[in-house]
Enzyme design. Structure first.
Site, short mmCIF file in Angstrom:
data_model
loop_
_atom_site.label_atom_id
_atom_site.label_comp_id
_atom_site.label_asym_id
_atom_site.label_seq_id
_atom_site.Cartn_x
_atom_site.Cartn_y
_atom_site.Cartn_z
N LYS A 91 -34.78 16.26 32.67
CA LYS A 91 -34.93 17.69 32.37
C LYS A 91 -35.12 17.84 30.87
O LYS A 91 -34.32 17.29 30.09
CB LYS A 91 -33.65 18.44 32.81
CG LYS A 91 -33.70 19.92 32.53
CD LYS A 91 -34.42 20.67 33.62
CE LYS A 91 -34.86 22.07 33.20
NZ LYS A 91 -36.19 22.08 32.52
N GLN A 112 -31.86 15.19 24.21
CA GLN A 112 -31.80 16.07 25.38
C GLN A 112 -30.81 15.52 26.40
O GLN A 112 -30.06 16.27 27.03
CB GLN A 112 -33.19 16.19 26.01
CG GLN A 112 -33.30 17.30 27.04
CD GLN A 112 -33.57 18.65 26.41
OE1 GLN A 112 -34.44 18.80 25.58
NE2 GLN A 112 -32.82 19.67 26.81
N LYS A 115 -27.41 16.35 25.14
CA LYS A 115 -27.24 17.81 25.20
C LYS A 115 -26.98 18.27 26.63
O LYS A 115 -26.06 19.03 26.90
CB LYS A 115 -28.50 18.48 24.65
CG LYS A 115 -28.49 19.98 24.64
CD LYS A 115 -29.88 20.60 24.43
CE LYS A 115 -30.67 20.00 23.31
NZ LYS A 115 -31.92 20.75 23.04
N LYS A 127 -38.38 14.52 27.81
CA LYS A 127 -39.17 15.38 26.92
C LYS A 127 -40.61 14.92 27.01
O LYS A 127 -40.87 13.74 27.26
CB LYS A 127 -38.68 15.23 25.48
CG LYS A 127 -38.98 16.43 24.61
CD LYS A 127 -37.89 17.45 24.74
CE LYS A 127 -38.19 18.70 23.96
NZ LYS A 127 -37.00 19.57 23.90
N GLY A 166 -40.35 24.64 28.35
CA GLY A 166 -41.08 24.83 27.10
C GLY A 166 -40.39 24.20 25.89
O GLY A 166 -39.26 23.72 25.97
N ASP A 167 -41.11 24.19 24.79
CA ASP A 167 -40.59 23.78 23.49
C ASP A 167 -41.62 24.30 22.48
O ASP A 167 -42.36 25.24 22.81
CB ASP A 167 -40.41 22.24 23.44
CG ASP A 167 -39.56 21.79 22.24
OD1 ASP A 167 -38.34 21.89 22.32
OD2 ASP A 167 -40.14 21.36 21.22
N THR A 210 -31.95 30.30 24.21
CA THR A 210 -31.61 29.35 23.14
C THR A 210 -31.11 30.10 21.90
O THR A 210 -30.08 29.73 21.32
CB THR A 210 -32.83 28.46 22.77
OG1 THR A 210 -33.42 27.99 23.99
CG2 THR A 210 -32.41 27.31 21.91
N ASN A 242 -39.77 31.30 19.48
CA ASN A 242 -38.86 31.72 20.55
C ASN A 242 -37.39 31.65 20.11
O ASN A 242 -36.64 32.62 20.26
CB ASN A 242 -39.11 30.83 21.78
CG ASN A 242 -38.11 31.10 22.88
OD1 ASN A 242 -37.01 30.56 22.86
ND2 ASN A 242 -38.46 31.96 23.80
N SER A 379 -32.13 27.15 31.93
CA SER A 379 -33.08 26.44 32.79
C SER A 379 -32.35 25.93 34.04
O SER A 379 -32.89 25.98 35.15
CB SER A 379 -33.70 25.24 32.06
OG SER A 379 -34.78 25.64 31.26
#
Ligand code: NDP
Ligand code: 2IT
Length: 447
Positions: A91, A112, A115, A127, A166-167, A210, A242, A379
């Site tokens: 993810k 990630q 996290k 990612k 997204g990123d 975020t 964002n 998410s």
């Protein structure tokens, strides 16, 4: 780093991947923290957990061929780093930016994984992205590229396998195009991507998550450690995408004053406080440069060099643009100007030397893996809602987000305290998440 096993492992990775400086930076950061606890854990070396956790499970790279508006045939590189499935399907977001390469995505996928383990949801880490530059592209070109990218990536996705979001350069518009095409070629409506508009199966609050989560985390930190709040604090936020925009909106709601924001070209500054809604219109709705703010507010100032945003005087700094945007010089400027707290909204925005400056001067530091976990958390809520064939209200999700950011703060703060590290949340987050992942690894044997 003192421990021989850790040093050997780091040197091995340096030899294997000498050109992957961001990846090496992120693993060095974690190993440095583990160095302080490894004496209590002989099993780490016995089962070689470090090498097993650092090496991604799979790195996929592919060619993306597409046609631009002038009918030129264009080629970009696409990637997906499936770092760890120890605690759930891979993810993590997709990034479209010319600076994307394997090193950047490997660092992002590794971070990630750590996290996601904080969220208490069953999510592994990954990612992906491309060196495609969305700047200046027409809407049609963006859609064409997203379709070409998904034509390759879809082989590797699935709600129980790998779930992107997204990123940088990938927002709700791009997720819509990617998801629509995935659905078309697989004939499946699944939660195989998150960050969708709520109209097509997305979650409310994902867009805000975020930035809001960062503000909730910092507010918890301020309250628990300094017995204060955002109220009347001057705040500098880098970026205006964002994460930055939603952090700014929440900071304003909590009584703080955002005096400067940036994009990759420069920054705007107004001691009286910026009009965040105007910045949102300029950057998000009109997709223009932040400089256009001057068209509406003559008293604001604009400077060309975005990194000079850190020379301003403020109480709180929230780097929300990109990796290594806040270096040693910038950190020294902030300290000299009396900064009280730095909260990382972007992934790895502070260089190692920058972090050392903050540590030396006892500046409160909210590390990215914890402070920006709100996005992936929601998410996870999106996946949960799809599985329930249900949607939750904005307030319900917002409250869950706030509560979880406070829990994450408590978990990593307790870890720091347990090892007499007081408020060293960088240590706390690395040790807490590493220990969780090692436990998950040992549960599953040697696989
Ligand atoms: P966006 O694409 O929405 O915005 C990125 C912002 O950062 C833009 O203002 C952009 O400026 C600026 N920026 C990008 N690259 C650079 C650069 N090399 N130098 C200076 N400024 C730059 O991305 P997000 O807001 O989604 O992401 C920002 C950060 O937050 C990233 O580090 C991302 O990994 C991290 N993050 C994002 C999450 C999410 O849910 N989206 C979740 C957790 C972390 P310009 O407009 O000029 O391009
Ligand atoms: O860095 C991140 O946490 C993200 N880009 C969000 C990942 C996600 O799957 O929502």
């Amino acid at each position: 780093m003192e421990n021989t096993y850790l040093k050997q492992q780091y040197e091995k990775f340096e030899k294997l991947y000498p050109n992957e400086k961001e990846y090496l930076q992120s693993i060095h950061d974690v190993l440095n923290s583990i160095d302080d606890i490894i004496e209590f854990h002989p099993e780490y070396e016995t089962f070689n957990v470090v090498e097993r956790l650092l090496e991604p499970e799979r790195v996929i790279s592919f060619k993306v061929t597409w046609i631009d508006d002038e009918k030129n045939v264009r080629v970009n590189r696409g990637y997906r780093v499936q770092h760890s499935s120890l605690i759930g399907p891979y993810k993590g977001g997709l990034r479209f930016h010319p600076s994307v390469n394997q090193s950047v995505l490997k660092f992002l996928a590794f971070d990630q994984t750590l996290k996601n383990s904080l969220t208490n949801l069953p999510m592994g880490g990954g990612k992906g992205g491309s060196d495609f530059n969305p700047k200046g592209k027409s809407d049609f070109e963006i859609m064409t590229f997203c379709h070409a990218f998904m034509r390759e990536l879809f082989h590797h996705l699935g709600e129980d396998v790998d779930v992107p979001a997204g990123d940088i350069g990938v927002g709700q518009r791009e997720i819509g195009y990617l998801y629509g095409y995935y659905k078309k070629i697989t004939n499946q409506v699944t939660s195989s991507m998150t960050g969708k508009d709520s109209l097509i199966g997305g979650s409310l609050v994902r867009r805000e998550a975020t930035g809001y989560g960062l503000a909730y985390f910092v507010e918890a930190l301020l309250g628990k450690i300094k017995n204060t709040t955002f109220k009347d604090k001057k705040v500098i936020i880098s970026g205006s995408g964002n994460v930055a925009l939603h952090a700014a909106l929440k900071v304003r709601e909590l009584g703080g004053k955002v005096i400067a924001m940036s994009d990759s070209s420069g920054f705007i500054h107004d001691e009286e406080g910026l009009d965040i809604d105007m910045i949102k219109t300029i950057k998000q709705e009109n997709r223009e440069r932040i400089k256009r703010y001057l068209d509406h507010y003559e008293n604001a100032q604009y400077k060309d060099e975005s990194s000079n945003i850190w020379t301003l005087k403020a109480d709180i700094a929230l780097p929300c643009a990109t990796q290594n945007e806040l270096d040693e010089t910038a950190a020294k400027h902030l300290v000299d100007n009396g900064i009280m707290l730095v909260g990382e909204g972007a992934n790895m925005p502070t260089t190692s030397k920058g972090k050392a400056v903050f540590k030396k001067h006892d500046i409160l530091f909210a590390p990215c893996k914890a402070a920006n976990a709100g996005g992936v958390l929601v998410s996870g809520f999106e996946i949960a809602q799809s599985a329930q064939f249900n949607s939750w209200s904005f307030d319900t999700i917002n409250e869950k987000l706030k509560a979880m950011m406070e829990t994450i703060f408590n978990d990593i703060h307790q870890t720091a305290k347990k090892y007499d590290k007081d408020t060293d949340l960088q240590f706390g987050v690395n040790v807490y998440s590493f220990q969780k992942l090692v436990q998950a690894m040992l549960e599953q044997g040697i696989v």
